[in-house]
Design an enzyme around this catalytic site. Structure first.
Site, PDB file in Angstrom:
ATOM      1  CB  CYS A  28      41.992  22.529  50.780  1.00 47.47           C
ATOM      2  SG  CYS A  28      40.521  21.886  49.972  1.00 47.47           S
ATOM      3  NE  ARG A  35      46.012  27.102  50.117  1.00 43.97           N
ATOM      4  CZ  ARG A  35      46.874  26.644  49.184  1.00 43.97           C
ATOM      5  NH1 ARG A  35      47.907  27.396  48.860  1.00 43.97           N
ATOM      6  NH2 ARG A  35      46.698  25.498  48.589  1.00 43.97           N
ATOM      7  CD1 TRP A  78      38.109  25.245  45.880  1.00 46.71           C
ATOM      8  CD2 TRP A  78      37.609  27.194  46.826  1.00 46.71           C
ATOM      9  NE1 TRP A  78      37.652  26.070  44.887  1.00 46.71           N
ATOM     10  CE2 TRP A  78      37.334  27.275  45.426  1.00 46.71           C
ATOM     11  CE3 TRP A  78      37.361  28.312  47.594  1.00 46.71           C
ATOM     12  CZ2 TRP A  78      36.836  28.429  44.822  1.00 46.71           C
ATOM     13  CZ3 TRP A  78      36.859  29.459  46.988  1.00 46.71           C
ATOM     14  CH2 TRP A  78      36.594  29.521  45.626  1.00 46.71           C
ATOM     15  CG  ASN A 117      44.658  21.436  48.361  1.00 46.77           C
ATOM     16  OD1 ASN A 117      43.629  21.540  47.698  1.00 46.77           O
ATOM     17  ND2 ASN A 117      45.711  22.211  48.170  1.00 46.77           N
ATOM     18  N   GLY A 118      42.908  18.654  46.986  1.00 50.31           N
ATOM     19  CA  GLY A 118      43.033  18.108  45.628  1.00 50.31           C
ATOM     20  C   GLY A 118      41.771  17.371  45.228  1.00 50.31           C
ATOM     21  CD  GLU A 125      38.822  38.994  30.032  1.00 51.87           C
ATOM     22  OE1 GLU A 125      37.668  39.462  29.907  1.00 51.87           O
ATOM     23  OE2 GLU A 125      39.425  39.008  31.126  1.00 51.87           O
ATOM     24  CD  GLU A 131      39.000  44.003  35.372  1.00 49.13           C
ATOM     25  OE1 GLU A 131      38.238  44.098  36.341  1.00 49.13           O
ATOM     26  OE2 GLU A 131      39.078  42.988  34.681  1.00 49.13           O
ATOM     27  CG  HIS A 165      31.786  49.467   8.728  1.00 47.76           C
ATOM     28  ND1 HIS A 165      31.192  49.643   7.502  1.00 47.76           N
ATOM     29  CD2 HIS A 165      32.405  48.257   8.651  1.00 47.76           C
ATOM     30  CE1 HIS A 165      31.415  48.589   6.733  1.00 47.76           C
ATOM     31  NE2 HIS A 165      32.145  47.727   7.415  1.00 47.76           N
ATOM     32  CE  LYS A 169      37.832  37.443  41.697  1.00 47.86           C
ATOM     33  NZ  LYS A 169      38.447  37.614  40.355  1.00 47.86           N
TER      34      LYS A 169
HETATM   35  C1  AGP Z   1      36.715  40.722  35.366  1.00 51.76           C
HETATM   36  O1  AGP Z   1      38.096  40.938  35.513  1.00 51.76           O
HETATM   37  C2  AGP Z   1      35.914  41.308  36.505  1.00 51.76           C
HETATM   38  N1  AGP Z   1      36.371  40.790  37.748  1.00 51.76           N
HETATM   39  C3  AGP Z   1      34.412  41.210  36.253  1.00 51.76           C
HETATM   40  O2  AGP Z   1      34.128  41.593  34.934  1.00 51.76           O
HETATM   41  C4  AGP Z   1      33.800  39.799  36.461  1.00 51.76           C
HETATM   42  O3  AGP Z   1      34.215  38.941  35.437  1.00 51.76           O
HETATM   43  C5  AGP Z   1      32.277  39.940  36.435  1.00 51.76           C
HETATM   44  O4  AGP Z   1      31.893  40.774  37.515  1.00 51.76           O
HETATM   45  C6  AGP Z   1      31.548  38.598  36.548  1.00 51.76           C
HETATM   46  O5  AGP Z   1      31.863  38.011  37.781  1.00 51.76           O
HETATM   47  P1  AGP Z   1      31.520  36.439  37.995  1.00 51.76           P
HETATM   48  O6  AGP Z   1      32.319  35.704  36.987  1.00 51.76           O
HETATM   49  O7  AGP Z   1      31.914  36.159  39.402  1.00 51.76           O
HETATM   50  O8  AGP Z   1      30.046  36.276  37.753  1.00 51.76           O
END
Ligand code: AGP
Length: 607
Positions: free
Chosen positions: A2, A27, A73, A99-100, A481, A488, A504, A602
Site C-alpha cells: 500500500c 508500488r 494492495w 499498510n501491513g 530458475e 530473460e 548423456h 510482466k
Molecule cells: C519470470 O522471471 C518471468 N517473469 C515469467 O517466467 C513468469 O514467471 C511467468 O510468466 C509466470 O507468471 P505468473 O507467476 O504471474 O503466473
C-alpha cells in the site's frame, strides 16, 4: 504494498495528496482513497485506479488544510469501495489508513464488537481505527490513544490517523512497514516512500521501527512506543524522482532482489507457532491436508520452477507424490488423477492465461485447487478453493525474483505442514527445522554480501554468450530458475541441466573455456557433484562452484561462492540470490533494458 500520503500545511491539500499517491503507483494497488479535514471531514474512496478516485472527486467542493491519502494492495478483503482506505471509527470523526498485516485482528474485532463497535469492511485495518476510538475514551490525547492501541497490535503496520476532535494533527506509526516524514516550512508531510515528498522537500526523517510521529503545520515530533520523545537526525535526499521510486537502486529488479529478506520475513508471519515451534498453514484446512494422497502442481516460467523445487521438498519430507507440469502443456492433455489429489497452481500475477486455463481444467475434473499467488483479488485467487497470498508485494521488474523466493517458501511451508500432520518426520527434527526457518531473513542478508564478488565475476564474463548451470536434486530446481534469469534479462543463452545427465549428450558442448556454474549445496550428493566437476574440468571448462554448508570440500572450482551454513533443504532460498545478482550484473554489463527486457511482459495474459 500500500501507499500512504499525509499533509498538514498551507497548500490546497487535494493536489498534494493525489500527486503523492501517483508517485507511489509503482508500488502496485487496487483501490485508492482520501480523507480531508476542513470544517468537516470529507472521505472519498474507490476501487480501481487513482483516475477513478479523481473522477469521483471532480466537481466536489472539498477544502481543508490537512489530509491523508492511501492506495491499497489488498491482503484481507477483496478490492472494493468499502474495503478501500481510509477507514472511519463509529463516530465518523476519526480516520485511518494502514499498510501491513494485523495478525491478531480477529480477536481484537471480537472484543470491539462486544464493546458495541460496528464495522463496515472486511479488512484487518478497520480494527485499528475502532481500537483507537476505544482508547480515546480513557486517554487525554490522540497520540497517547494511538500509542495504547499500537501496544495491542501484532503484525506489521504503517499507520496514519487524524481526527476532527484534534484538528491540524496527524499521528503516524511505523512497525516493519515503511514510513518517511517530509519537513517543510509551515507544512509537514508523511508518506510510505520518498518519491511522494520530493516535489515539496528533500529534508526527510525516515521513521525507524516502533516509532510514532506527530505532525502539525509547525512541527514534527517523534516518540518511542513508550512515549519518550526522540530527536532523529533528518537526512537530505539528493535522488531524482525516478531513482527515488527505486529506493535508491538503479533498477527495480535490484531493489526487489534486496527486498527478499524482508518479504521472506513477512511471508513467515502467521506461519510459525513460536510457542510449540511448529509450522502453521491456516490457508489450507488440516482435514484436507491429512487426506491428500497426491499433489499436482502447474504453473508457468519461474512459478513452474518453484513447483519443481516444491516437488522435492514435499516428496522427501511429507512422503506425498507430486507431479509438476507446465500449465501450457497440462491444459491440452488428458490425464487421470488419483482420488484425494490436490491441485496446486502458482502464479505471481494470478492472471497468467495458461495457468488460469489449467486451474479451470482441474476444476472441471472436480479437483480441489490450492493457489499460491502474490496478487490478492486476482482471477487465480477468485477461482481457487484455498489461497496462500505471499507477501512479496508488487513485483515491478519483469524478471521475477522476490515472488519466486516467497513461492518456494510457501511450498516449503506446505511440505513441512504436511510432514507434521502425516507424522512423516520426527517431531523434534521438524522443531529444529522450524527454529532455523526463522533465521532465513538473516541468512538471505548474509548471501547478499556476495554482491561485489558477483559483480566482479559478471564483469569478467561480460562478453559471454552462452553458459551452463548444473545441479542435482534441489540444486537442479535452482539451476532452472538461475538459467531463466540469465536468459530473460541478459539475453545470454544458458542451459540448466541435471548434472548427472551431462554425459548423456550435453557434455559434447563442454570445450576449453566453456563457462559452467556447478551448484553444490546438497551434502549427500557432494561426491557425485565432485565427479561432475572433474568431467567438465577435464574438457577445459572454467567452473564457478556455488557451495553449501560443507563449503567446497574437494571441489577445485575456478571461482567459489560460499553460502552461509544452514540445513541443506534451505539452499534453494539462498542459492538463487547470487544467480539473480549474476543475471542482473551481466545484463548491466551488456546494457540491456533490465526492468523491461525485450519481447517480455510482466503478466502473460494471452496464450
Ligand atoms: C519470470 O522471471 C518471468 N517473469 C515469467 O517466467 C513468469 O514467471 C511467468 O510468466 C509466470 O507468471 P505468473 O507467476 O504471474 O503466473
Amino acid at each position: 504494498m500500500c501507499g500512504i500520503v499525509g499533509y498538514v500545511g498551507f497548500r490546497p491539500v487535494l493536489p498534494v495528496i493525489l500527486d503523492g499517491l501517483k508517485k507511489l503507483e509503482y508500488r502496485g494497488y487496487d483501490s485508492a482513497g482520501i480523507v480531508l479535514f476542513g470544517q468537516d471531514l470529507s472521505i472519498v474512496k474507490k476501487q480501481g485506479k487513482i483516475a477513478r478516485l479523481e473522477q469521483e472527486l471532480a466537481g466536489m467542493q472539498l477544502e481543508g488544510q490537512m489530509g491523508i491519502g492511501h492506495t491499497r494492495w489488498a491482503t484481507h478483503g477483496v478490492p472494493s469501495d468499502e474495503n478501500a482506505h481510509p477507514h472511519l471509527d463509529c463516530s465518523g470523526r476519526l480516520a485511518l489508513v494502514h499498510n501491513g498485516i494485523i495478525e491478531n485482528y480477529l480477536e481484537l474485532k471480537t472484543d470491539l464488537l462486544e464493546s458495541g463497535h460496528h464495522f463496515r469492511s472486511e479488512t484487518d485495518t478497520e480494527v485499528i481505527v475502532h481500537l483507537v476510538e476505544e482508547k480515546l475514551k480513557t486517554r487525554p490525547s490522540l497520540l497517547e490513544a494511538v500509542l495504547a492501541a499500537a501496544a495491542d497490535l501484532h503484525g506489521s503496520f504503517a499507520l496514519a490517523i487524524a481526527s476532527q476532535q484534534y484538528p491540524g494533527r496527524i499521528v503516524a506509526v511505523r512497525r516493519e512497514s515503511p514510513l518517511v516524514l517530509g519537513l517543510g516550512q509551515g507544512e509537514n508531510f508523511l508518506a510510505s516512500d520518498i518519491p511522494a515528498l520530493l516535489p515539496y522537500t528533500k529534508d526527510i526523517v525516515i521513521l525507524s521501527n516502533n516509532q510514532v510521529a506527530e505532525l502539525t503545520r509547525e512541527a514534527v515530533r517523534v516518540f518511542s512506543m513508550d512515549g519518550q520523545e526522540l530527536q532523529p537526525e533528518p537526512v537530505r535526499i539528493d535522488w531524482d524522482a525516478r531513482l527515488a521510486e527505486k529506493g535508491g537502486f538503479e533498477h527495480f529488479m535490484l531493489k526487489e532482489i534486496h527486498e527478499q529478506p524482508q518479504v521472506i520475513k513477512d511471508t513467515l508471519v502467521g506461519h510459525i507457532d513460536l510457542v510449540n515451534q511448529q509450522i502453521l498453514l491456516p490457508e489450507l484446512p488440516d482435514e484436507i491436508l491429512s487426506k491428500i494422497r497426491q499433489i499436482s502442481i502447474t504453473a508457468c516460467g519461474t512459478a513452474f520452477h518453484a513447483g519443481i523445487c516444491g516437488k522435492t521438498w514435499i516428496e522427501e519430507w511429507a512422503g506425498v507424490p507430486v507431479e509438476v507440469e507446465i500449465a501450457s502443456e497440462f491444459r491440452y492433455r488428458q490425464r487421470p488423477f488419483l482420488p484425494d489429489s490436490l491441485a496446486v497452481v502458482i502464479s505471481q500475477s494470478g492472471e497468467t492465461a495458461d495457468t488460469l486455463a489449467a486451474l479451470r481444467r482441474f476444476k472441471e475434473m472436480g479437483m480441489p485447487v490450492f493457489a499460491i499467488t502474490n496478487t490478492f483479488g486476482s482471477s487465480v485467487t477468485r477461482e481457487s478453493d484455498w489461497v496462500l497470498t505471499t507477501k512479496a508485494g508488487p513485483e515491478i521488474a519483469v524478471a521475477s525474483t522476490k515472488a519466486y523466493s516467497t513461492q518456494i517458501l510457501s511450498l516449503l511451508l506446505l511440505a513441512l505442514r504436511l510432514a507434521q500432520i502425516k507424522g512423516s518426520q520426527p517431531p523434534e527434527r521438524l522443531q529444529e527445522i522450524t527454529r532455523e526457518l526463522q533465521r532465513l531473513p538473516l541468512l538471505c542478508d548474509q548471501v547478499l554480501q556476495l554482491e561485489s564478488r558477483v559483480q566482479e565475476y559478471a564483469y569478467r564474463l561480460r562478453t559471454l554468450d552462452d553458459y551452463f548451470i548444473l545441479g542435482r536434486g534441489l540444486d537442479y530446481a535452482t539451476s532452472l530458475e538461475g538459467a531463466l534469469k540469465l536468459k530473460e534479462i541478459s539475453y545470454v543463452h544458458c542451459e540448466a541441466y541435471a548434472a548427472g545427465e551431462l554425459k548423456h549428450g550435453p557434455l559434447a558442448l563442454i570445450t576449453a573455456g566453456k563457462q559452467v556454474c556447478l551448484l553444490a549445496t546438497q551434502n549427500e550428493l557432494l561426491a557425485k557433484v565432485a565427479s561432475n566437476l572433474k568431467e567438465v574440468k577435464a574438457r577445459g571448462a572454467e567452473v564457478l562452484v556455488l557451495a553449501g554448508t560443507n563449503g567446497s570440500v574437494g571441489l577445485e572450482g575456478d571461482e567459489i561462492w560460499q553460502l552461509p551454513a544452514t540445513f541443506d533443504l534451505f539452499s534453494p532460498l539462498l542459492a538463487i540470490i547470487p544467480l539473480q545478482l549474476f543475471a542482473y550484473y551481466m545484463a548491466k554489463e551488456k546494457g540491456c533494458d533490465i526492468d523491461q527486457p525485450r519481447n517480455l511482459a510482466k503478466s502473460v495474459t494471452v496464450e
